[in-house]
Write a protein that holds these residues in place. Structure first.
Motif, PDB file in Angstrom:
ATOM      1  N   LEU A 112       8.162  -1.123   4.715  1.00 38.86           N
ATOM      2  CA  LEU A 112       8.136  -0.227   5.879  1.00 38.86           C
ATOM      3  C   LEU A 112       7.650   1.173   5.491  1.00 38.86           C
ATOM      4  O   LEU A 112       6.920   1.819   6.251  1.00 38.86           O
ATOM      5  N   SER A 113       8.036   1.640   4.297  1.00 35.94           N
ATOM      6  CA  SER A 113       7.536   2.942   3.823  1.00 35.94           C
ATOM      7  C   SER A 113       6.025   2.891   3.633  1.00 35.94           C
ATOM      8  O   SER A 113       5.309   3.837   3.979  1.00 35.94           O
ATOM      9  N   LEU A 114       5.537   1.784   3.070  1.00 36.25           N
ATOM     10  CA  LEU A 114       4.097   1.634   2.867  1.00 36.25           C
ATOM     11  C   LEU A 114       3.361   1.655   4.202  1.00 36.25           C
ATOM     12  O   LEU A 114       2.356   2.364   4.357  1.00 36.25           O
ATOM     13  N   TRP A 115       3.870   0.881   5.150  1.00 42.99           N
ATOM     14  CA  TRP A 115       3.226   0.823   6.473  1.00 42.99           C
ATOM     15  C   TRP A 115       3.193   2.214   7.108  1.00 42.99           C
ATOM     16  O   TRP A 115       2.171   2.668   7.629  1.00 42.99           O
ATOM     17  N   ASN A 116       4.316   2.926   7.022  1.00 40.59           N
ATOM     18  CA  ASN A 116       4.420   4.273   7.582  1.00 40.59           C
ATOM     19  C   ASN A 116       3.396   5.216   6.935  1.00 40.59           C
ATOM     20  O   ASN A 116       2.687   5.962   7.628  1.00 40.59           O
ATOM     21  N   ALA A 117       3.312   5.166   5.607  1.00 39.12           N
ATOM     22  CA  ALA A 117       2.391   6.059   4.888  1.00 39.12           C
ATOM     23  C   ALA A 117       0.938   5.745   5.250  1.00 39.12           C
ATOM     24  O   ALA A 117       0.136   6.660   5.466  1.00 39.12           O
ATOM     25  N   LEU A 118       0.592   4.463   5.343  1.00 37.24           N
ATOM     26  CA  LEU A 118      -0.799   4.086   5.654  1.00 37.24           C
ATOM     27  C   LEU A 118      -1.184   4.533   7.065  1.00 37.24           C
ATOM     28  O   LEU A 118      -2.312   4.973   7.303  1.00 37.24           O
ATOM     29  N   VAL A 119      -0.242   4.417   7.996  1.00 36.36           N
ATOM     30  CA  VAL A 119      -0.518   4.879   9.365  1.00 36.36           C
ATOM     31  C   VAL A 119      -0.733   6.390   9.365  1.00 36.36           C
ATOM     32  O   VAL A 119      -1.686   6.899   9.971  1.00 36.36           O
ATOM     33  N   LYS A 120       0.140   7.127   8.648  1.00 37.07           N
ATOM     34  CA  LYS A 120       0.002   8.586   8.594  1.00 37.07           C
ATOM     35  C   LYS A 120      -1.316   9.011   7.940  1.00 37.07           C
ATOM     36  O   LYS A 120      -1.901  10.036   8.288  1.00 37.07           O
ATOM     37  N   LEU A 121      -1.775   8.207   6.973  1.00 33.75           N
ATOM     38  CA  LEU A 121      -3.018   8.532   6.265  1.00 33.75           C
ATOM     39  C   LEU A 121      -4.259   8.135   7.059  1.00 33.75           C
ATOM     40  O   LEU A 121      -5.386   8.388   6.629  1.00 33.75           O
ATOM     41  N   GLY A 122      -4.041   7.485   8.218  1.00 36.10           N
ATOM     42  CA  GLY A 122      -5.171   7.187   9.104  1.00 36.10           C
ATOM     43  C   GLY A 122      -5.851   5.854   8.867  1.00 36.10           C
ATOM     44  O   GLY A 122      -6.994   5.663   9.305  1.00 36.10           O
ATOM     45  N   VAL A 128      -3.584  -6.167  -2.301  1.00 38.00           N
ATOM     46  CA  VAL A 128      -3.422  -4.881  -2.999  1.00 38.00           C
ATOM     47  C   VAL A 128      -1.962  -4.423  -2.977  1.00 38.00           C
ATOM     48  O   VAL A 128      -1.188  -4.826  -2.109  1.00 38.00           O
ATOM     49  N   LYS A 129      -1.627  -3.546  -3.949  1.00 32.28           N
ATOM     50  CA  LYS A 129      -0.259  -3.026  -4.079  1.00 32.28           C
ATOM     51  C   LYS A 129      -0.303  -1.495  -4.177  1.00 32.28           C
ATOM     52  O   LYS A 129      -0.233  -0.933  -5.275  1.00 32.28           O
ATOM     53  N   PRO A 130      -0.417  -0.802  -3.054  1.00 29.34           N
ATOM     54  CA  PRO A 130      -0.555   0.661  -3.099  1.00 29.34           C
ATOM     55  C   PRO A 130       0.679   1.412  -3.615  1.00 29.34           C
ATOM     56  O   PRO A 130       0.584   2.594  -3.951  1.00 29.34           O
ATOM     57  N   LEU A 131       1.837   0.753  -3.705  1.00 25.18           N
ATOM     58  CA  LEU A 131       3.051   1.428  -4.214  1.00 25.18           C
ATOM     59  C   LEU A 131       3.295   1.134  -5.692  1.00 25.18           C
ATOM     60  O   LEU A 131       4.386   1.416  -6.198  1.00 25.18           O
ATOM     61  N   CYS A 132       2.308   0.599  -6.387  1.00 33.59           N
ATOM     62  CA  CYS A 132       2.538   0.136  -7.762  1.00 33.59           C
ATOM     63  C   CYS A 132       2.930   1.253  -8.719  1.00 33.59           C
ATOM     64  O   CYS A 132       3.478   0.984  -9.785  1.00 33.59           O
TER      65      CYS A 132
END
Length: 304
Positions: free
Chosen positions: A62-72, A195-199
């Motif tokens: 959920l944190s990843l999804w939130n960050a990706l949405v905020k980043l556009g 992909v794993k953007p929180l790695c």
């Protein structure tokens, strides 16, 4: 009293491995920028990509999804209901609640309609539940993402997850697994890119981001994860991290920088075939998922 690295406000968070202190706003900004930096470092995707985040209802996804949405980024969610009693019920409710909050789409697969719930499968299969679950998740993430027209699957695997897997693979010298331990698995042979953007973000950092962002997430661990070796490895690495901050990040990052390129130079390309039943990529005539489904059906008929 520590002050925020970016402003004079009282710091709410101190990250010993980075020697940085932040107030709430600047911590959220730092987290988003770190996700963006990782995406660019490993050339994961760009703003034109159509991305599907595998959501579990936990803090990381959920944190990843939130960050990706905020980043556009153009990103929706994908949830697999494993049918594990109250745990799955609660995680699904939280995933749906978050989806409504950010106004995005959540695609859902109900395992009970596709094959069987994890508890039901456990009664017919002697393998650890985590092994069965892994097979099921990999299958549906790839299959559904393609059917729905997405280019990328992003998962919420964090630094603690990656360091624990690396530690396990190194202890066992599982060279074939080490060759594949990279935050980007390229699209090929019928697989879409994963992909794993929180790695490079720790479990604690992810939890703090969720809390400060007001994200409600399931705090309970999956009941089937009790006794898993990976939990012991995480605890051991966390003890090392406590004594020497930065150990986990150094262990993982230096593997990627120094050892992964060497392993890749010995990598042999394997051409996969297609499962004769479902058409998905497979090393064998029948893929792992369809084999499992056939085995379950045969055992069900035998017990009737």
């Amino acid at each position: 009293m520590r002050k925020c690295y970016k402003c004079d406000k009282k710091a709410q968070i101190y990250l010993p491995q980075h020697r940085l202190a932040f107030c709430k706003d600047h911590y959220l900004e730092w987290f988003d920028s770190r996700v963006e930096k990782t995406i660019k470092e490993f050339k994961m995707f760009d703003k034109n990509s159509k991305i599907l985040v595998a959501v579990s209802g936990g803090k990381d996804s959920l944190s990843l999804w939130n960050a990706l949405v905020k980043l556009g980024y153009n990103v929706d969610g994908f949830y697999i209901n494993l049918g594990i009693g109250d745990y799955s019920q609660k995680s699904k409710e939280l995933a749906l609640k978050f989806t409504e909050k950010i106004g995005k789409t959540l695609h859902i697969v109900e395992l009970k309609d596709e094959i069987a719930t994890i508890p039901e499968m456990k009664t017919y299969d002697n393998r650890p539940a985590c092994s069965i679950c892994g097979t099921i998740k990999r299958y549906f993430m790839n299959k559904k993402a393609k059917e729905l027209g997405y280019d990328i699957i992003a998962t919420g695997h964090n630094l603690d997850d990656e360091a624990a897997v690396l530690f396990s693979n190194t202890l066992n010298w599982s060279v074939e697994y080490l060759k594949r331990q990279y935050p980007v698995l390229k699209e090929e042979n019928g697989f879409i890119r994963k992909v794993k953007p929180l790695c490079k973000i720790s479990e604690k950092e992810s939890a703090m981001y969720a809390i400060l962002s007001g994200i409600e997430y399931i705090e309970e661990e999956c009941p089937y994860s009790v006794g898993a070796t990976s939990i012991d490895y995480k605890l051991f690495l966390s003890q090392l991290e406590e004594k020497s901050p930065g150990t986990k990040l150094r262990f993982y990052s230096e593997f990627l920088r120094k050892m992964y390129p060497i392993l890749q130079s010995y990598e042999e390309k394997v051409e996969l075939g297609r499962c004769e039943i479902c058409g998905e990529p497979s090393m064998n005539r029948i893929c792992s998922y369809c084999s499992l489904k056939m085995k379950l059906q045969a055992k069900k008929e035998k017990t009737v």
